[in-house]
Motif scaffolding. Structure first.
Motif, PDB file in Angstrom:
ATOM      1  N   GLN A 164      -2.126   1.183   9.951  1.00 37.12           N
ATOM      2  CA  GLN A 164      -2.570   1.953   8.786  1.00 37.12           C
ATOM      3  C   GLN A 164      -3.768   1.267   8.155  1.00 37.12           C
ATOM      4  O   GLN A 164      -3.981   0.074   8.353  1.00 37.12           O
ATOM      5  CB  GLN A 164      -1.442   2.142   7.771  1.00 37.12           C
ATOM      6  CG  GLN A 164      -1.077   0.910   6.974  1.00 37.12           C
ATOM      7  CD  GLN A 164       0.170   1.143   6.126  1.00 37.12           C
ATOM      8  OE1 GLN A 164       1.221   1.540   6.609  1.00 37.12           O
ATOM      9  NE2 GLN A 164       0.053   0.892   4.824  1.00 37.12           N
TER      10      GLN A 164
ATOM     11  N   THR B  98       0.469   4.496  -5.828  1.00 34.97           N
ATOM     12  CA  THR B  98       0.705   4.326  -7.258  1.00 34.97           C
ATOM     13  C   THR B  98       2.024   4.949  -7.705  1.00 34.97           C
ATOM     14  O   THR B  98       2.656   4.445  -8.620  1.00 34.97           O
ATOM     15  CB  THR B  98      -0.444   4.958  -8.057  1.00 34.97           C
ATOM     16  OG1 THR B  98      -0.787   6.178  -7.421  1.00 34.97           O
ATOM     17  CG2 THR B  98      -1.646   4.079  -8.079  1.00 34.97           C
ATOM     18  N   VAL B  99       2.438   6.051  -7.079  1.00 35.51           N
ATOM     19  CA  VAL B  99       3.676   6.702  -7.526  1.00 35.51           C
ATOM     20  C   VAL B  99       4.866   5.787  -7.252  1.00 35.51           C
ATOM     21  O   VAL B  99       5.672   5.491  -8.139  1.00 35.51           O
ATOM     22  CB  VAL B  99       3.870   8.053  -6.810  1.00 35.51           C
ATOM     23  CG1 VAL B  99       5.183   8.679  -7.228  1.00 35.51           C
ATOM     24  CG2 VAL B  99       2.715   8.977  -7.135  1.00 35.51           C
TER      25      VAL B  99
ATOM     26  N   ASN C   8      -5.349   0.298   4.650  1.00 32.68           N
ATOM     27  CA  ASN C   8      -5.185   0.209   3.197  1.00 32.68           C
ATOM     28  C   ASN C   8      -6.548  -0.005   2.565  1.00 32.68           C
ATOM     29  O   ASN C   8      -7.379  -0.725   3.116  1.00 32.68           O
ATOM     30  CB  ASN C   8      -4.264  -0.948   2.845  1.00 32.68           C
ATOM     31  CG  ASN C   8      -2.802  -0.611   3.061  1.00 32.68           C
ATOM     32  OD1 ASN C   8      -2.446   0.565   3.201  1.00 32.68           O
ATOM     33  ND2 ASN C   8      -1.963  -1.618   3.095  1.00 32.68           N
TER      34      ASN C   8
ATOM     35  N   ILE D  59      -1.376   0.499 -13.557  1.00 32.29           N
ATOM     36  CA  ILE D  59      -1.153   0.803 -12.130  1.00 32.29           C
ATOM     37  C   ILE D  59      -2.072   1.944 -11.699  1.00 32.29           C
ATOM     38  O   ILE D  59      -2.735   1.886 -10.663  1.00 32.29           O
ATOM     39  CB  ILE D  59       0.309   1.213 -11.862  1.00 32.29           C
ATOM     40  CG1 ILE D  59       1.257   0.050 -12.117  1.00 32.29           C
ATOM     41  CG2 ILE D  59       0.468   1.698 -10.419  1.00 32.29           C
ATOM     42  CD1 ILE D  59       2.715   0.402 -11.892  1.00 32.29           C
ATOM     43  N   TRP D  60      -2.118   2.989 -12.520  1.00 30.19           N
ATOM     44  CA  TRP D  60      -2.925   4.157 -12.147  1.00 30.19           C
ATOM     45  C   TRP D  60      -4.405   3.876 -12.289  1.00 30.19           C
ATOM     46  O   TRP D  60      -5.230   4.387 -11.527  1.00 30.19           O
ATOM     47  CB  TRP D  60      -2.514   5.372 -12.987  1.00 30.19           C
ATOM     48  CG  TRP D  60      -1.176   5.849 -12.535  1.00 30.19           C
ATOM     49  CD1 TRP D  60       0.038   5.348 -12.911  1.00 30.19           C
ATOM     50  CD2 TRP D  60      -0.908   6.864 -11.560  1.00 30.19           C
ATOM     51  NE1 TRP D  60       1.039   5.989 -12.242  1.00 30.19           N
ATOM     52  CE2 TRP D  60       0.502   6.926 -11.410  1.00 30.19           C
ATOM     53  CE3 TRP D  60      -1.703   7.717 -10.794  1.00 30.19           C
ATOM     54  CZ2 TRP D  60       1.119   7.817 -10.529  1.00 30.19           C
ATOM     55  CZ3 TRP D  60      -1.081   8.599  -9.937  1.00 30.19           C
ATOM     56  CH2 TRP D  60       0.313   8.648  -9.806  1.00 30.19           C
TER      57      TRP D  60
ATOM     58  N   LEU E 156      -3.882  -7.113  -1.316  1.00 31.64           N
ATOM     59  CA  LEU E 156      -3.346  -5.917  -0.683  1.00 31.64           C
ATOM     60  C   LEU E 156      -3.077  -6.265   0.775  1.00 31.64           C
ATOM     61  O   LEU E 156      -3.886  -6.940   1.424  1.00 31.64           O
ATOM     62  CB  LEU E 156      -4.344  -4.762  -0.789  1.00 31.64           C
ATOM     63  CG  LEU E 156      -3.783  -3.389  -0.381  1.00 31.64           C
ATOM     64  CD1 LEU E 156      -2.645  -2.964  -1.295  1.00 31.64           C
ATOM     65  CD2 LEU E 156      -4.879  -2.325  -0.416  1.00 31.64           C
ATOM     66  N   ASP E 157      -1.921  -5.814   1.272  1.00 27.22           N
ATOM     67  CA  ASP E 157      -1.543  -6.180   2.636  1.00 27.22           C
ATOM     68  C   ASP E 157      -2.396  -5.437   3.651  1.00 27.22           C
ATOM     69  O   ASP E 157      -2.844  -4.310   3.422  1.00 27.22           O
ATOM     70  CB  ASP E 157      -0.068  -5.869   2.887  1.00 27.22           C
ATOM     71  CG  ASP E 157       0.843  -6.779   2.075  1.00 27.22           C
ATOM     72  OD1 ASP E 157       0.317  -7.668   1.389  1.00 27.22           O
ATOM     73  OD2 ASP E 157       2.063  -6.587   2.122  1.00 27.22           O
TER      74      ASP E 157
ATOM     75  N   GLY F  22      -5.253   1.571  -9.447  1.00 25.23           N
ATOM     76  CA  GLY F  22      -4.776   2.102  -8.175  1.00 25.23           C
ATOM     77  C   GLY F  22      -5.550   3.330  -7.729  1.00 25.23           C
ATOM     78  O   GLY F  22      -5.219   3.943  -6.723  1.00 25.23           O
TER      79      GLY F  22
ATOM     80  N   GLY G  37       8.430  -0.138 -10.308  1.00 22.41           N
ATOM     81  CA  GLY G  37       8.144  -1.092 -11.382  1.00 22.41           C
ATOM     82  C   GLY G  37       9.065  -0.848 -12.560  1.00 22.41           C
ATOM     83  O   GLY G  37       9.648  -1.780 -13.127  1.00 22.41           O
TER      84      GLY G  37
ATOM     85  N   VAL H  81      -1.965  -3.926   7.105  1.00 23.05           N
ATOM     86  CA  VAL H  81      -0.805  -3.552   7.925  1.00 23.05           C
ATOM     87  C   VAL H  81      -1.280  -2.875   9.203  1.00 23.05           C
ATOM     88  O   VAL H  81      -2.033  -1.899   9.136  1.00 23.05           O
ATOM     89  CB  VAL H  81       0.115  -2.595   7.140  1.00 23.05           C
ATOM     90  CG1 VAL H  81       1.361  -2.269   7.954  1.00 23.05           C
ATOM     91  CG2 VAL H  81       0.487  -3.192   5.802  1.00 23.05           C
TER      92      VAL H  81
ATOM     93  N   ASN I 218       4.836   2.617  -6.701  1.00 27.70           N
ATOM     94  CA  ASN I 218       4.759   1.377  -7.462  1.00 27.70           C
ATOM     95  C   ASN I 218       5.165   1.583  -8.911  1.00 27.70           C
ATOM     96  O   ASN I 218       5.826   0.728  -9.505  1.00 27.70           O
ATOM     97  CB  ASN I 218       3.350   0.797  -7.377  1.00 27.70           C
ATOM     98  CG  ASN I 218       3.110   0.106  -6.037  1.00 27.70           C
ATOM     99  OD1 ASN I 218       3.995   0.054  -5.188  1.00 27.70           O
ATOM    100  ND2 ASN I 218       1.907  -0.412  -5.854  1.00 27.70           N
ATOM    101  N   SER I 219       4.782   2.714  -9.508  1.00 27.80           N
ATOM    102  CA  SER I 219       5.171   2.954 -10.900  1.00 27.80           C
ATOM    103  C   SER I 219       6.682   3.117 -10.996  1.00 27.80           C
ATOM    104  O   SER I 219       7.340   2.520 -11.857  1.00 27.80           O
ATOM    105  CB  SER I 219       4.519   4.226 -11.449  1.00 27.80           C
ATOM    106  OG  SER I 219       3.139   4.184 -11.230  1.00 27.80           O
TER     107      SER I 219
ATOM    108  N   GLY J 243       0.800  -1.216   0.000  1.00 29.69           N
ATOM    109  CA  GLY J 243       0.000   0.000   0.000  1.00 29.69           C
ATOM    110  C   GLY J 243       0.833   1.265   0.000  1.00 29.69           C
ATOM    111  O   GLY J 243       0.443   2.268   0.598  1.00 29.69           O
TER     112      GLY J 243
ATOM    113  N   MET K  72       1.835  -1.135 -18.488  1.00 29.54           N
ATOM    114  CA  MET K  72       1.903  -1.473 -17.068  1.00 29.54           C
ATOM    115  C   MET K  72       1.617  -0.256 -16.192  1.00 29.54           C
ATOM    116  O   MET K  72       0.763  -0.306 -15.305  1.00 29.54           O
ATOM    117  CB  MET K  72       3.287  -2.031 -16.737  1.00 29.54           C
ATOM    118  CG  MET K  72       3.509  -2.159 -15.260  1.00 29.54           C
ATOM    119  SD  MET K  72       5.192  -2.520 -14.858  1.00 29.54           S
ATOM    120  CE  MET K  72       5.835  -0.928 -14.482  1.00 29.54           C
ATOM    121  N   VAL K  73       2.319   0.855 -16.499  1.00 27.04           N
ATOM    122  CA  VAL K  73       2.123   2.036 -15.660  1.00 27.04           C
ATOM    123  C   VAL K  73       0.685   2.543 -15.788  1.00 27.04           C
ATOM    124  O   VAL K  73       0.055   2.937 -14.797  1.00 27.04           O
ATOM    125  CB  VAL K  73       3.148   3.130 -16.021  1.00 27.04           C
ATOM    126  CG1 VAL K  73       2.836   4.417 -15.294  1.00 27.04           C
ATOM    127  CG2 VAL K  73       4.553   2.656 -15.688  1.00 27.04           C
TER     128      VAL K  73
END
Ligand code: HEM
Ligand SMILES: [Cu+2]
Ligand SMILES: [Cu+2]
Lengths: 642, 254
Positions: free
Chosen positions: B204, A330-331, B206, B122-123, B198-199, B126, A337, B201, A333-334, A327, B118-119
């Motif tokens: 926190q 996204t920043v 998430n 992610i967005w 997703l972990d 995410g 990655g 934790v 992780n990108s 968690g 991929m990126v």
């Protein structure tokens, strides 16, 4: 007679001198315990690492038997968790790293034309402290009620995530042994890292410029730099954990405002460079084997060296790929990655260079070559699954699944272990004077190769079918049964291959074919001296004028550009310098004397650690041992008068 | 002609057996992934899992191609350049800068190309959960899950809380926002057919959003080692149409 000018020797120092001299007899058991000879220390490292390899292997077999079928009752969950923790910790810290150290020790001085490493006693200290840490870690098994089948080993995984690693969730002393054992191991590695950096930078033979060094020496240098920067990070993490566990600090305790993810950041900031610490030595080994057995120089020396250096730098910028699902957003992780995808480039380039080395060669299918080519092939698969991991969105599915287990074994077993086995087959004759049996070598290779793929290839599938890591049991309806059965059968094939190796090893030690100094028609300096090498390595320090120095002593180009053997002058096989006339200590070569001090200093560490866990009274005793060791070390003469 | 025959002699073909075995195994593995087993990550039943699988395929096919190229290449090289004359010393070629630059740049370009989708993904997955997502608070503890439903409360305003590990309900066809909290160590919340994990934790919260396209029952389990009984920290999540879900919740609240 009794002049005042001669300082009177106390009986104690006379006795100590007697003890030291008894160790100088190059055949007694004491000479091994007090040795500072890099070759013997290398052998000690190698043998210990192999013993731990078998121990870790037995642990793995137990795990695999448990997983062979769903709902198995072979191991209870407690034992399973302890065994997988010990398996991972053992294989990484007690097998691959010390086995690599064995090769550094055996080879680096010989390859650069030196008589020993820069700090021989520090080298012995590294070994003994490694062994102390390793034995200490394994002693944790006995902290449980072992007679009733309750093991006492650590049980929080090789990565020991916080806050599971805190006393509240993992009571018992197993984890204390783990954190303190690793701490010792880290100090030992640091000492070794500095030692090899200084050795390589300062002790090269005349003419051996950095860019004439064998690739193996380059990989040792890069690995050593990674070690000295990575080990302190895990040391800090382990110190913080020690404070949390023993003195009720709250670094990782979320309830008290600590941050559990701090542990992961530190662990993986160490952990990713660590994976290159594990693989680069094997890269160095196969970069020696492939040229020898294809009779061609390494294709693109500069590319291989510079990609190694690039890996050394880039490996510091990818650690979050182990934390993509925590968690961080996204920043992060990108960014990570993309850096992770890019680190595949310098890693992959080498594969093409190795293939091009073989291309156009005259390839001899001897066991070292089989293992080296096996390494290239299997590492390729591991690298490719690494790239699949670096695809962040799909890694959300793979993270902590068996797919990761497959990846890490393809790089660590298929890459590192296969490479190390290749190294054993290749350099065994150099240090024993005898060849390992060739037929058994091929049997060893094929059994291991098939067993390895049968074990780990199916794990890709079980992982993609949703099987998480580190589970001691599973439900039979999940569709994982077949794949797990295959893995278990494969694991036993690997075990069989190791038995074949052991048989070969012991048989060849006595009955192996005599090898002479240069059985493979090899290219680097270590093959220019007798097998096994004399204590002082080189009678005369060689002068180097090119890469592959030894090859150029043996071969030259004739007028038509054909490569022909140099007939006279070159030190080819039987003409290798023998040292009958000079006697053992010919030429007045001064070697450092054996010393017990490194062992004494190293033995203080487990005493302190035991004290921290059980009784603080032992702590000063341990410190005293360390002090005695270090003072003796400083005060005793480095070279004994005779 | 003789040479040609020689090339295909049984002995030579014998060398190819490993390739056939490997290809057969590859087939077996690919077919193994084409099943509807409970946690198969390819048998996607939701938007997030689908997008993640797409990214996997984008990288997987080039990876398989490179694998075949390298392994096949190695095999060809080994056969073609095996030693024939022990005295023969081949030309000592030290490298070829152009070639090496090429095989450095080509993979870099290929990798950067697959990094683009991929990126983007992610967005895409995410992002924050949407406004009208159905909220569930997931509380993980060693070794079980608790689902709390803030949308369903009793007279006192306490949300509906479910401990039945095989009976967690969510709406189908609607985005669900899971707010993940742990009361002890790190766990990981994973429903493979709906999406990656997703972990969870401690300290926190998430947030993970998923959507089940159709009603159905989905198996999941904790994916981060959390201690003794981690292996049994499993759950079954049932997706059903909103009205059925409401009815279920009303019944549970009674
Ligand atoms: C091509 C280069 C590589 C890439 C792109 C890569 C990528 C990755 C990624 C992204 C992960 C995390 C997977 C996850 O947990 O979800 C991972 C795990 C791992 N990798 Fe690699 N890797 C590469 C090479 C290596 C090498 C050379 C080694 C060691 C010799 C290695 C050893 C490991 C290990 C041990 C883990 C698992 C750690 C754990 O969770 O216990 N990798 N790799
Ligand atoms: Cu990594
Ligand atoms: Cu768990």
């Amino acid at each position: 007679m009794a002049s005042v000018a001669v300082p009177k020797r106390s009986p104690l120092s006379e006795a100590l001198k007697g003890v030291r001299l008894s160790a100088a007899d190059y055949g007694s058991i004491w000479s091994w315990i007090a040795t500072v000879d890099h070759k013997r220390i290398g052998i000690l490292y190698g043998v210990s690492a192999f013993v731990f390899f078998m121990l870790g292997g037995v642990e793995a077999l137990l795990l695999r038997v448990q997983l062979a079928q769903p709902d198995s009752g072979f191991l209870d969950p407690d034992a399973y968790n302890r065994l997988f923790t010990m398996h991972g910790t053992t294989m990484i810290f007690l097998v691959v790293m010390p086995m690599s150290s064995a090769f550094f020790n055996l080879l680096v001085p010989l390859m650069i034309g030196a008589r020993d490493v820069a700090f021989p006693r520090l080298n012995a200290f590294s070994f003994w402290l490694f062994l102390a840490g390793a034995i200490f870690l394994n002693a944790s098994f006995f902290t449980g009620d072992i007679l009733n089948g309750n093991l006492g080993a650590p049980d929080a995984g090789w990565f020991g995530y916080a806050p599971l690693n805190l006393r509240e969730f993992t009571p018992g002393h197993g984890l204390d042994f783990w954190m303190l054992g690793l701490q010792m191991f880290g100090i030992a590695s640091l000492a070794g890292g500095f030692n090899f950096i200084v050795t390589i930078l300062n002790m090269r033979a005349p003419g051996m410029t950095l860019f004439r060094m064998p690739v193996f020496v380059w990989m040792t240098l890069i690995t050593s730099f990674l070690i000295i920067f990575a080990m302190p990070i895990i040391a800090v993490a382990l110190f913080e954990l020690t404070f949390d566990r023993l003195f009720d600090a709250n670094f990782f305790n979320a309830e008290a405002g600590g941050n559990p993810l701090l542990w992961q950041h530190m662990f993986w900031l160490f952990g990713h460079p660590e994976v290159y610490i594990l693989i680069l030595p094997a890269f160095g080994i196969i970069s020696a084997i492939l040229p020898t057995f294809s009779r061609k120089p390494l294709f693109g020396y500069a590319f291989v060296v510079f990609s190694g250096i690039a890996i050394g730098f880039m490996s510091w910028g990818v650690w979050v790929h182990h934390m993509l699902t925590t968690g961080l957003g996204t920043v992060a992780n990108s960014a990570f990655g993309v850096t992770t995808i890019l680190i595949a480039v310098p890693t992959g380039v080498k594969i093409f260079n190795w293939m091009a080395t073989l291309w156009g060669g005259s390839i001899r299918f001897r066991p070292p070559l089989m293992f080296a080519v096996g390494t290239v092939a299997m590492f390729t698969l591991g690298g490719l699954s690494g790239v699949l991991h670096s695809m962040v969105p799909s890694d959300f599915q793979q993270q902590d699944s068996y797919f990761v287990v497959a990846h890490l074994h393809y790089v660590l077993f298929g890459g590192a272990i296969f490479g190390l086995f290749g190294g054993i087959y290749y350099w065994f004759p150099k240090f024993t004077g005898r060849l390992l049996n060739e037929k058994l070598g091929h049997i060893n290779f094929w059994l291991m190769f098939i067993g390895f793929n049968l074990t780990f290839m199916p794990m890709h599938v079980s992982g993609l079918l949703g099987m998480p890591r580190r589970i001691y049991t599973y439900n039979g309806e999940m569709g994982w049964n077949l794949w797990n059965q295959m893995s278990t059968v494969g694991a036993f094939l690997i075990a069989l291959s190791v038995l074949v190796f052991l048989f070969n090893f012991f048989r060849s030690l006595r009955h192996g074919e005599e090898s002479g100094p240069d059985p493979w028609d090899a290219r680097t300096l270590e093959w220019s001296i007798p097998s096994p090498p004399p204590e002082y390595n080189f009678k005369e320090i060689p002068t180097v004028s090119s890469r592959d120095a030894f090859w150029h002593q043996k071969y030259r180009e004739d007028e038509t550009g054909k490569i022909v053997p140099v007939l006279a002058g070159g030190a080819v096989d039987d003409e290798a310098p023998e040292d009958e006339a000079e006697g053992e200590h010919g030429h007045g070569i001064h070697l450092p004397s054996p010393s017990y001090m490194p062992l004494i200093a190293a033995s203080g560490f487990p005493v302190i650690a035991t004290g921290l866990i059980y009784d603080y009274a032992l702590v000063p005793v341990g410190f005293a041992l360390i002090l005695i060791g270090f003072f003796g070390w400083v005060l005793e003469p480095a070279t004994e008068e005779e | 002609m003789k040479q040609l025959l020689n090339r295909f002699s049984p002995r030579r073909l014998g060398h190819l057996v490993p390739i056939f075995v490997l290809l057969a195994l590859l087939g077996l593995f690919l077919s193994g992934c084409d099943t509807d087993t409970p946690q198969n990550t390819f048998d996607t039943k939701g938007e997030v899992a689908e997008k993640q699988a797409e990214i996997f395929y984008i990288a997987m096919w080039p990876a398989i191609a490179i694998m075949i190229l390298v392994l096949g290449g190695l095999l060809v090289i080994m056969l073609r350049f095996r030693e024939r004359d022990p005295k023969y010393v081949p030309p000592q070629i030290h490298g070829n800068t152009r070639l090496e630059l090429a095989w450095t740049i080509a993979p870099a370009v290929l990798l950067l190309a697959i990094a683009v989708p991929m990126v983007v993904t992610i967005w895409d997955i995410g992002r924050e959960p949407s406004e009208d997502a159905f909220r569930v608070n997931v509380i993980a503890q060693r070794f079980s899950w608790e689902f709390q439903y803030p949308e369903y409360t009793d007279e006192d305003g306490t949300p509906l809380s479910v401990f039945d590990q095989s009976g967690f309900h969510i709406p189908a066809g609607r985005e669900v926002a899971f707010y993940l909290e742990s009361v002890d160590v790190i766990h990981s919340f994973w429903l493979p057919k709906l999406g990656g994990k997703l972990d969870v934790v401690p300290g926190q919260v998430n947030v993970l959003w998923l959507r089940a396209d159709e009603p159905g029952s989905f198996s999941g389990q904790c994916a981060e080692f959390c201690g003794l009984d981690h292996a049994n920290m499993t759950m079954t999540v049932i997706a059903q149409p909103q009205d059925e879900l409401d009815a279920w919740a009303a019944e549970m609240l009674e």
